[in-house]
Design a protein around this motif. Structure first.
Motif: not given
Ligand SMILES: [Zn+2]
Length: 243
Positions: A133-138, A151-156
């Motif tokens: 899971f993305c450490a920036r947005c979860g 890569r996080c598809p939600a926040c890039g």
């Molecule tokens: Zn993210």
């Protein structure tokens, strides 16, 4: 001090005799392209276990590996040696008929090539398993770059494999006596050189001096870098010093 004849001896996993072929990682179909090479081999790693064949690593053909482990297995491009390309598949549980064994019980008996391939695969596999899971947005992130980036598809946000620098040091005195430690959990008679993680904002040399002072109260003078060794249990890079 280290003996002169030991100074140029490579540490285990210290010289990996294969090309990582980072330039091939951007191809999203790299695994399919690799599978067309009849020389391609695939290792299988799980949660600190590896598929084995006797005392060696079990090697599968790419199509056979996907057939056995499914399309959801994490695909990791390790590179290529003179014999051809090598990848690894990482799965939560390695099937029993692939003879999974703990990596620590296998890795020290391997030659330089297979030991290096295994610590590469294990380091990536450990990272993917614990960084879904993305450490920036979860949100759930996705692997790319042949398993060398997420890569996080939600926040890039891009996330890179974690490597934790740790110093390990042979500290000697004027009588050439080595400073060793013993953990209360260890068997009687087991001793080790001191080691510890490098902290943010800290040089390797300062980390050597701080760790030795914290663990023994001994003050260390100048230090000399000796060499490095990946140690993916789960994600360390050991940096050796004498002092
Ligand atoms: Zn993210």
């Amino acid at each position: 001090m280290p003996r002169p004849e030991d100074r140029d001896r490579p540490l285990p996993f210290g010289q990996a005799p294969y090309d990582r072929h980072a330039e091939r990682r951007a191809d999203p179909d790299w695994y399919e392209h690799l599978a067309r090479d009849p020389q391609a081999r695939v290792l299988v790693v799980g949660d600190d276990v590896v598929a084995t064949d006797g005392g060696r690593l079990r090697v599968l053909a790419p199509d056979q590996a996907v057939e056995l482990l499914g399309v959801t297995a994490e695909r990791l491009l390790l590179g290529a040696d003179d014999a051809g390309p090598v990848a690894a598949l990482s799965v939560p549980k390695v099937p029993a008929d692939l003879n999974p064994r703990p990596v620590r019980s296998v890795v020290t008996g391997l030659d330089a090539l297979h030991g290096s391939l295994l610590v590469h695969a294990l380091g990536l596999a450990n990272w993917h398993r614990t960084h879904q899971f993305c450490a920036r947005c979860g949100r759930a992130s996705q692997a790319e770059e042949a398993g060398h980036r997420r890569r996080c598809p939600a926040c890039g946000a891009q996330h890179f494999p974690r490597t934790d620098p740790a110093v390990i040091m042979l500290i000697t005195d004027g009588d050439d006596r080595a400073l060793l430690g013993h953990s209360p959990q260890w068997a009687p008679g087991r001793f080790s050189t001191l080691a510890g993680f490098v902290e943010p904002g800290e040089s390797l040399e300062d980390a050597v001096r701080r760790e030795v002072a914290e663990e023994t109260g001994v003050r260390v003078g100048p230090t000399t870098y000796a060499g490095s060794q990946p140690w993916p249990f789960p994600s360390s890079l050991m940096l050796g010093f004498s002092g």
